[in-house]
Design a protein around this motif. Structure first.
Motif, PDB file in Angstrom:
ATOM      1  N   UNK A 320       0.814  -1.208   0.000  1.00 27.75           N
ATOM      2  CA  UNK A 320       0.000   0.000   0.000  1.00 27.75           C
ATOM      3  C   UNK A 320       0.854   1.267   0.000  1.00 27.75           C
ATOM      4  N   UNK A 321       2.160   1.129   0.222  1.00 26.01           N
ATOM      5  CA  UNK A 321       3.049   2.276   0.210  1.00 26.01           C
ATOM      6  C   UNK A 321       3.584   2.577  -1.191  1.00 26.01           C
ATOM      7  N   UNK A 322       3.407   1.668  -2.109  1.00 25.57           N
ATOM      8  CA  UNK A 322       3.991   1.846  -3.434  1.00 25.57           C
ATOM      9  C   UNK A 322       3.498   3.108  -4.152  1.00 25.57           C
ATOM     10  N   UNK A 323       2.181   3.438  -4.138  1.00 31.21           N
ATOM     11  CA  UNK A 323       1.760   4.675  -4.819  1.00 31.21           C
ATOM     12  C   UNK A 323       2.404   5.945  -4.249  1.00 31.21           C
ATOM     13  N   UNK A 324       2.847   5.884  -2.977  1.00 34.35           N
ATOM     14  CA  UNK A 324       3.487   7.042  -2.366  1.00 34.35           C
ATOM     15  C   UNK A 324       4.986   7.065  -2.631  1.00 34.35           C
ATOM     16  N   UNK A 325       5.637   5.926  -2.452  1.00 38.97           N
ATOM     17  CA  UNK A 325       7.096   5.871  -2.571  1.00 38.97           C
ATOM     18  C   UNK A 325       7.572   5.643  -3.996  1.00 38.97           C
ATOM     19  N   UNK A 326       6.712   5.116  -4.852  1.00 36.00           N
ATOM     20  CA  UNK A 326       7.092   4.843  -6.234  1.00 36.00           C
ATOM     21  C   UNK A 326       5.955   5.264  -7.161  1.00 36.00           C
TER      22      UNK A 326
END
Length: 610
Positions: A320-326
């Protein structure tokens, strides 16, 4: 006319600000260490001695919240005053007959927090913490039992009553979000101070990362490690010694020098570690601007990861962090190009991106009051777009509104190729001669002006760049005037023909010649100007001239940064204030162009020019 030499002192300074300034001077003169500037910041909130290099190291380590007196330090002082009161009640038990010890301790914490807030110059983080302490103490005095969440909500309400605009500051959201995470994850102390401290650091680092990434567009991988050292060492050693020095110096001149010197020594012991971390691979990680759904997804992921042990599939929460970090950087495909007209006020800066290259044309102004568009606007936009490097740069001419931000950009983004007119003396630059061309990722770049042996005439010598991508064309005309425009339309009619034109000289009355406008055949005319600028750019008759020729006119003063994509399926223009509207932008929509209407037009439609 102002005459500073005729000014004289009416009366000596007095009050808390005069005391703070005097103490700052004493620290500077008595502490013969470079870190005396940090002692002034930690003791008094005086950050005037910190330079850009210091702030760079602090940001890279994620410890800026500890400098200039943080709310955590206010809490430490409040706790110390509460302990002093408790000690007094223990030594004289009869005092409890009049005031119970818990209530007296709460009142002492409020006094301590208030005093330290005054020492800090009533900075927003300290006021926020002092209000929270006062609310908790008041509830204790009224013998009202409220949950921690209710106390936090009352503190937020009180803060908004005192300073409604604090809701627009990053510190407001970070501080309240941090406390909320800690209250949820660590409602009760386990009695082990070391374990509780490590747990609090882990919760704060993980829980606040999404909020900090959205607010600042960056993350510090060194932050958790740096805070493990800075929080206990600075807060329990450096700050108390600096405050002891203030107290002793207030009683007798020179009595606090030893404490300040010891505080500086303690700081110097830790500072090399932070300097090393700032230059390591763990330092700042700049994050491209994510989509709107990235923050809620990342917060859900953090909530999932911080659930108690035994909750299944915690590793999946990292997805769930991918849209923010990548996030998707929306890089053009081969053969296509993107132009970003950055809103730098009354100036110009354009970023041109292809599939694997980036070109920056102009860098905006740098003015005497400290505003540098290169530092404040251009570099943040490059970070937000995820531009890792610049492959080339063009300084269209030497005027400040186009070249002022170049030093700041060059310091952060070393550029292998720099183009500028022959008369602009920039180290490492080469002339932008008409006919010089190159191709990146199927996109062709070509200079149309100035020709060889053309004398440097300021605006008239501006580099004029043509960009061809996906069967479309864009023209960046710098600040050329009507004479050069007519010459280009006459000698290079095919080169002037373009779908998108960055209107020359910010839409002044001395540019956008009718022959040039007609020869371009543009469907999109872009204007880079400052809101309410004193030159009246763009002039209303110039805007009407482009519209009459069939072009849609977009102005950064009204619409913010302009993002134009030259694609095979067509041309797409995105205005920042329309794509990302804010509440305060509504008041500016539809208002009259005061800059244009405030100038009287001459018979030929022209007025004062800049």
């Amino acid at each position: 006319m102002r005459s500073p030499e005729t000014a004289y002192l009416l009366a000596p300074a007095h009050g808390i600000d005069a005391w703070r300034d005097g103490m700052s001077d004493r620290i500077a003169t008595s502490v013969h260490r470079p870190s005396s500037r940090f002692i002034r910041a930690l003791a008094l909130g005086d950050v005037r001695g910190l330079d850009d290099a210091d702030w760079t190291v602090l940001r890279a380590n994620g410890v800026t919240h500890l400098i200039a007196i943080s709310g955590f330090h206010v809490g430490l002082v409040a706790g110390f005053f509460a302990l002093l009161v408790r000690a007094g009640w223990w030594l004289w038990p009869t005092l409890a007959r009049r005031v119970p010890a818990p209530i007296a301790a709460a009142a002492g914490s409020v006094v301590g927090a208030g005093l330290y807030t005054a020492v800090a110059g009533f900075a927003l983080p300290t006021v926020r913490t002092a209000l929270m302490i006062a609310i908790v103490a008041g509830l204790r005095g009224l013998r009202r039992r409220l949950s921690a969440a209710q106390c936090l909500a009352l503190a937020a309400f009180a803060m908004l009553l005192v300073d409604p605009l604090s809701a627009l500051s990053a510190g407001f959201w970070l501080s309240f979000a941090g406390v909320a995470w800690l209250l949820w994850c660590m409602p009760d102390s386990g009695g082990n101070a070391v374990r509780d401290f490590l747990s609090a650091q882990g919760v704060a680092s993980l829980g606040l990362l999404p909020v900090a990434a959205i607010l600042f567009g960056q993350a510090s991988l060194a932050g958790p490690l740096a805070n493990l050292v800075a929080v206990p060492w600075w807060s329990l050693a450096v700050v108390p010694l600096a405050l002891v020095g203030l107290g002793l110096e207030s009683l007798h001149v020179g009595a606090g020098e030893w404490a300040w010197g010891l505080a500086a020594w303690c700081f110097d012991v830790s500072w090399p570690l932070f300097e090393w971390l700032a230059t390591s691979a763990l330092s700042l990680w700049w994050l491209p601007e994510p989509r709107w759904f990235a923050l809620p997804l990342a917060l859900i992921g953090a909530f999932w990861l911080l659930l108690p042990r035994g909750v299944p599939a915690k590793t999946l929460a990292a997805l769930l962090w991918l849209p923010l970090l990548w996030p998707d950087r929306r890089i053009p495909t081969p053969g296509e190009a993107e132009l970003m007209v950055i809103d730098v006020g009354q100036g110009q800066s354009v970023l041109v991106r292809t599939a694997r290259h980036a070109l920056l044309v102009d860098m905006g102004p740098a003015v005497q009051d400290g505003f540098d568009a290169g530092e404040r606007a251009v570099i943040p936009v490059l970070h937000a777009l995820g531009v890792p490097r610049l492959d080339a740069a063009v300084v269209s001419h030497g005027d400040n509104d186009h070249a002022g931000g170049w030093p700041a950009v060059a310091a952060f983004y070393p550029v292998p190729a720099l183009f500028a007119p022959e008369g602009v003396r920039l180290p490492g630059s080469r002339p932008c001669l008409a006919g010089e061309a190159w191709t990146w990722d199927g996109v062709r770049f070509r200079f149309l002006h100035p020709p060889l042996d053309f004398p440097y005439l300021g605006n008239e010598s501006s580099c004029v760049l043509r960009i061809e991508a996906a069967g479309r064309a864009a023209l960046i005309a710098g600040d050329i005037g009507e004479v050069i425009e007519r010459r280009l339309a006459r000698e290079h009619p095919g080169g002037v023909r373009a779908d998108v034109v960055l209107v020359a000289h910010h839409g002044s009355g001395g540019s956008s010649d009718p022959a040039f406008v007609a020869a371009s055949g543009a469907t999109q005319a872009l204007v880079s100007s400052g809101h309410g600028n004193r030159f009246g750019h763009p002039r209303p008759f110039v805007v009407e001239r482009w519209r009459h020729a069939g072009a849609q006119v977009h102005d950064t003063a009204d619409e913010g940064a302009l993002r134009v994509r030259l694609e095979r399926r067509g041309i797409h223009v995105e205005a920042r204030r329309q794509a990302h509207p804010r509440l305060w932008d509504a008041a500016r929509r539809g208002d009259s162009r005061s800059a244009g209407l405030s100038y009287r037009e001459d018979r030929d439609g022209r007025g004062p020019e800049g």
